[in-house]
Design a protein around this motif. Structure first.
Motif, PDB file in Angstrom:
ATOM      1  N   MET A  97      38.931  66.176  42.287  1.00 12.19           N
ATOM      2  CA  MET A  97      39.036  67.141  43.374  1.00 12.19           C
ATOM      3  C   MET A  97      40.471  67.253  43.894  1.00 12.19           C
ATOM      4  O   MET A  97      40.890  68.312  44.352  1.00 12.19           O
ATOM      5  N   GLN A  98      41.247  66.167  43.817  1.00 16.66           N
ATOM      6  CA  GLN A  98      42.637  66.239  44.256  1.00 16.66           C
ATOM      7  C   GLN A  98      43.483  67.068  43.302  1.00 16.66           C
ATOM      8  O   GLN A  98      44.464  67.698  43.719  1.00 16.66           O
ATOM      9  N   ILE A  99      43.126  67.077  42.026  1.00 14.03           N
ATOM     10  CA  ILE A  99      43.823  67.970  41.105  1.00 14.03           C
ATOM     11  C   ILE A  99      43.575  69.417  41.497  1.00 14.03           C
ATOM     12  O   ILE A  99      44.496  70.250  41.526  1.00 14.03           O
ATOM     13  N   VAL A 100      42.333  69.740  41.820  1.00 14.77           N
ATOM     14  CA  VAL A 100      42.019  71.093  42.298  1.00 14.77           C
ATOM     15  C   VAL A 100      42.793  71.385  43.584  1.00 14.77           C
ATOM     16  O   VAL A 100      43.300  72.499  43.788  1.00 14.77           O
ATOM     17  N   ASN A 101      42.907  70.380  44.449  1.00 14.27           N
ATOM     18  CA  ASN A 101      43.629  70.546  45.703  1.00 14.27           C
ATOM     19  C   ASN A 101      45.100  70.869  45.455  1.00 14.27           C
ATOM     20  O   ASN A 101      45.648  71.830  46.027  1.00 14.27           O
ATOM     21  N   TYR A 216      40.284  75.295  50.756  1.00 13.76           N
ATOM     22  CA  TYR A 216      39.962  73.995  50.154  1.00 13.76           C
ATOM     23  C   TYR A 216      38.961  73.204  50.983  1.00 13.76           C
ATOM     24  O   TYR A 216      38.009  72.647  50.440  1.00 13.76           O
ATOM     25  N   MET A 217      39.151  73.146  52.295  1.00 10.61           N
ATOM     26  CA  MET A 217      38.289  72.315  53.132  1.00 10.61           C
ATOM     27  C   MET A 217      36.851  72.809  53.144  1.00 10.61           C
ATOM     28  O   MET A 217      35.917  72.022  53.320  1.00 10.61           O
ATOM     29  N   LEU A 218      36.629  74.102  52.968  1.00  5.19           N
ATOM     30  CA  LEU A 218      35.288  74.665  53.008  1.00  5.19           C
ATOM     31  C   LEU A 218      34.766  75.031  51.626  1.00  5.19           C
ATOM     32  O   LEU A 218      33.782  75.766  51.508  1.00  5.19           O
ATOM     33  N   SER A 219      35.398  74.510  50.584  1.00  7.02           N
ATOM     34  CA  SER A 219      35.011  74.880  49.224  1.00  7.02           C
ATOM     35  C   SER A 219      33.906  74.002  48.650  1.00  7.02           C
ATOM     36  O   SER A 219      33.330  74.337  47.623  1.00  7.02           O
ATOM     37  N   GLY A 220      33.623  72.870  49.290  1.00 11.81           N
ATOM     38  CA  GLY A 220      32.671  71.921  48.739  1.00 11.81           C
ATOM     39  C   GLY A 220      33.330  70.733  48.078  1.00 11.81           C
ATOM     40  O   GLY A 220      32.640  69.838  47.580  1.00 11.81           O
ATOM     41  N   ALA A 221      34.655  70.675  48.079  1.00 16.10           N
ATOM     42  CA  ALA A 221      35.360  69.550  47.481  1.00 16.10           C
ATOM     43  C   ALA A 221      35.306  68.321  48.371  1.00 16.10           C
ATOM     44  O   ALA A 221      35.250  67.191  47.880  1.00 16.10           O
ATOM     45  N   ASN A 222      35.341  68.507  49.685  1.00 18.02           N
ATOM     46  CA  ASN A 222      35.281  67.392  50.633  1.00 18.02           C
ATOM     47  C   ASN A 222      33.898  67.236  51.241  1.00 18.02           C
ATOM     48  O   ASN A 222      33.403  66.121  51.399  1.00 18.02           O
ATOM     49  N   THR A 223      33.296  68.329  51.624  1.00 14.76           N
ATOM     50  CA  THR A 223      31.971  68.337  52.240  1.00 14.76           C
ATOM     51  C   THR A 223      31.054  69.207  51.400  1.00 14.76           C
ATOM     52  O   THR A 223      31.453  70.304  50.998  1.00 14.76           O
ATOM     53  N   PRO A 224      29.846  68.748  51.097  1.00 16.63           N
ATOM     54  CA  PRO A 224      28.936  69.571  50.282  1.00 16.63           C
ATOM     55  C   PRO A 224      28.724  70.943  50.903  1.00 16.63           C
ATOM     56  O   PRO A 224      28.524  71.081  52.111  1.00 16.63           O
ATOM     57  N   ASP A 226      26.219  72.822  50.666  1.00 19.35           N
ATOM     58  CA  ASP A 226      24.857  72.999  51.171  1.00 19.35           C
ATOM     59  C   ASP A 226      24.697  72.542  52.608  1.00 19.35           C
ATOM     60  O   ASP A 226      23.742  72.947  53.275  1.00 19.35           O
ATOM     61  N   SER A 227      25.591  71.687  53.091  1.00 16.01           N
ATOM     62  CA  SER A 227      25.483  71.196  54.459  1.00 16.01           C
ATOM     63  C   SER A 227      26.110  72.136  55.481  1.00 16.01           C
ATOM     64  O   SER A 227      26.052  71.873  56.677  1.00 16.01           O
ATOM     65  N   MET A 228      26.705  73.218  55.029  1.00 10.98           N
ATOM     66  CA  MET A 228      27.347  74.171  55.921  1.00 10.98           C
ATOM     67  C   MET A 228      26.349  75.250  56.332  1.00 10.98           C
ATOM     68  O   MET A 228      25.336  75.467  55.665  1.00 10.98           O
ATOM     69  N   PRO A 229      26.598  75.965  57.436  1.00 11.89           N
ATOM     70  CA  PRO A 229      25.710  77.058  57.845  1.00 11.89           C
ATOM     71  C   PRO A 229      25.591  78.121  56.754  1.00 11.89           C
ATOM     72  O   PRO A 229      26.520  78.331  55.960  1.00 11.89           O
ATOM     73  N   ASP A 230      24.450  78.799  56.730  1.00  9.45           N
ATOM     74  CA  ASP A 230      24.190  79.781  55.675  1.00  9.45           C
ATOM     75  C   ASP A 230      25.230  80.891  55.663  1.00  9.45           C
ATOM     76  O   ASP A 230      25.694  81.320  54.592  1.00  9.45           O
ATOM     77  N   LEU A 231      25.601  81.366  56.835  1.00  8.82           N
ATOM     78  CA  LEU A 231      26.597  82.444  56.905  1.00  8.82           C
ATOM     79  C   LEU A 231      27.930  81.997  56.335  1.00  8.82           C
ATOM     80  O   LEU A 231      28.594  82.743  55.597  1.00  8.82           O
ATOM     81  N   LEU A 232      28.332  80.760  56.647  1.00 17.28           N
ATOM     82  CA  LEU A 232      29.600  80.243  56.130  1.00 17.28           C
ATOM     83  C   LEU A 232      29.537  80.065  54.618  1.00 17.28           C
ATOM     84  O   LEU A 232      30.517  80.319  53.913  1.00 17.28           O
ATOM     85  N   GLN A 233      28.394  79.642  54.102  1.00 19.10           N
ATOM     86  CA  GLN A 233      28.243  79.520  52.657  1.00 19.10           C
ATOM     87  C   GLN A 233      28.429  80.869  51.975  1.00 19.10           C
ATOM     88  O   GLN A 233      29.089  80.954  50.926  1.00 19.10           O
ATOM     89  N   ARG A 234      27.867  81.915  52.555  1.00 17.42           N
ATOM     90  CA  ARG A 234      28.009  83.244  51.949  1.00 17.42           C
ATOM     91  C   ARG A 234      29.452  83.730  52.030  1.00 17.42           C
ATOM     92  O   ARG A 234      29.965  84.346  51.076  1.00 17.42           O
ATOM     93  N   LEU A 235      30.120  83.469  53.146  1.00 21.05           N
ATOM     94  CA  LEU A 235      31.507  83.890  53.283  1.00 21.05           C
ATOM     95  C   LEU A 235      32.416  83.163  52.291  1.00 21.05           C
ATOM     96  O   LEU A 235      33.345  83.760  51.729  1.00 21.05           O
ATOM     97  N   MET A 236      32.145  81.877  52.049  1.00 19.98           N
ATOM     98  CA  MET A 236      32.997  81.101  51.150  1.00 19.98           C
ATOM     99  C   MET A 236      32.810  81.492  49.686  1.00 19.98           C
ATOM    100  O   MET A 236      33.600  81.080  48.835  1.00 19.98           O
ATOM    101  N   LEU A 238      33.446  84.284  48.716  1.00 19.90           N
ATOM    102  CA  LEU A 238      34.574  85.183  48.505  1.00 19.90           C
ATOM    103  C   LEU A 238      35.850  84.428  48.169  1.00 19.90           C
ATOM    104  O   LEU A 238      36.896  85.055  47.956  1.00 19.90           O
ATOM    105  N   SER A 239      35.801  83.115  48.143  1.00 21.77           N
ATOM    106  CA  SER A 239      36.967  82.293  47.823  1.00 21.77           C
ATOM    107  C   SER A 239      36.858  81.786  46.386  1.00 21.77           C
ATOM    108  O   SER A 239      35.818  81.246  45.991  1.00 21.77           O
ATOM    109  N   PRO A 240      37.911  81.927  45.575  1.00 24.95           N
ATOM    110  CA  PRO A 240      37.851  81.399  44.206  1.00 24.95           C
ATOM    111  C   PRO A 240      37.761  79.883  44.159  1.00 24.95           C
ATOM    112  O   PRO A 240      37.259  79.321  43.188  1.00 24.95           O
ATOM    113  N   THR A 241      38.236  79.200  45.206  1.00 27.09           N
ATOM    114  CA  THR A 241      38.183  77.744  45.222  1.00 27.09           C
ATOM    115  C   THR A 241      36.745  77.241  45.236  1.00 27.09           C
ATOM    116  O   THR A 241      36.426  76.224  44.609  1.00 27.09           O
TER     117      THR A 241
END
Length: 292
Positions: A97-101, A216-224, A226-236, A238-241
């Motif tokens: 994950m740090q390589i991705v970072n 990066y912080m909201l991509s699932g590399a640090n925190t799963p 699935d544990s984020m709110p549904d709306l935030l999951q849908r918004l993320m 839109l991020s290639p990360t």
């Protein structure tokens, strides 16, 4: 009504309601229900006290009944087995994950900084007198910076992650390089897009760092994810990360093939094409203003 009034007035914090025939029901093996009313406005006392009461009400009947207590029903025990990384080595996961970072950080900063620096030094005008289009200049930035980062990331995965840390990679090396290449295309295009929105290097830094942190912080590399709110999951999405993190986790840790992770690769490529198109439009506008 008296109970509710007592709790609302603050005269009591806990009120326990024992049902009739409690002792007889326990001796006969039934499971009577005890109601605990808690004044939750006293947050610290309510939280700690509720846990203490739960423990007391579970243990004290067994202590007083002694040998007369009925045998507890058979419990279901959950046994967790780790299919991947069975020893729970956190360094294996964090290294990938740090390589991705680092790829994310460098992929945004390097091409954008190169474009800003050329504008500040006036060398962008030298390119404009040459028979080059705006797309040619952008592709040169994407290609030059992307290849350097791709080589460094691939060597880091082999020498550091696999060699020094000993983390196994069960996925295909070709798919690993392909995923990084597509991801770098999206990142470098995004970096150039941000550089066209900024006018100086400090402005570019202030604009790109928050974008990088959110990606990066909201991509699932640090925190799963699935544990984020549904709306935030849908918004993320839109991020290639977000897509490349899922791609790398499935490929490196689980050995997934292209038939299982192609949609993450396609989403990353689609977002990269969108970022490149927007960056090209902004860069053409910048070039036209420079010529004027």
């Amino acid at each position: 009504p008296d109970l509710d009034a007592a709790l609302e007035d603050g005269r009591f914090t806990f009120v326990i309601d024992f049902p009739p025939r409690l002792h007889a029901d326990v001796r006969e093996g039934r499971q009577p229900v005890i109601q605990v009313n808690v004044d939750a406005t006293a947050m610290a006392m309510a939280g700690a006290g509720a846990r203490y009461l739960e423990r007391v009400l579970a243990e004290e009947p067994l202590y007083h009944l002694g040998d007369e207590a009925p045998a507890p029903p058979p419990a279901v025990t959950a046994v967790t087995r780790l299919a991947f990384n069975p020893n729970g080595e956190s360094s294996w996961f964090l290294a990938v994950m740090q390589i991705v970072n680092m790829v994310t950080l460098l992929g945004i900063l390097l091409p954008g900084a190169a474009l800003i620096r050329e504008r500040e030094h006036g060398t962008i005008e030298h390119l404009l007198v040459m028979p080059l289009t705006a797309a040619d200049i952008m592709l040169a930035k994407v290609w030059a910076n992307g290849v350097v980062i791709l080589i460094a990331a691939s060597l880091s995965n082999v020498l550091v992650v696999g060699g020094v840390l000993g983390a196994p990679s069960v996925g295909s090396p070709g798919l690993y390089v392909l995923g990084l290449a597509v991801y770098l295309f999206a990142l470098t295009a995004l970096g150039i897009l941000l550089a066209t929105l900024a006018r100086t290097m400090p402005q570019f830094g202030l604009l790109s760092i928050p974008v990088f942190l959110v990606m990066y912080m909201l991509s699932g590399a640090n925190t799963p994810l699935d544990s984020m709110p549904d709306l935030l999951q849908r918004l993320m999405l839109l991020s290639p990360t977000t897509h490349i993190v899922a791609y790398m986790q499935s490929l490196v840790f689980r050995g997934a093939g292209l038939e299982l992770i192609w949609h993450h690769l396609a989403a990353t490529l689609g977002l990269g094409i969108l970022a490149f198109t927007l960056a090209l439009a902004r860069f053409r506008q910048t070039v036209s203003l420079t010529r004027l």
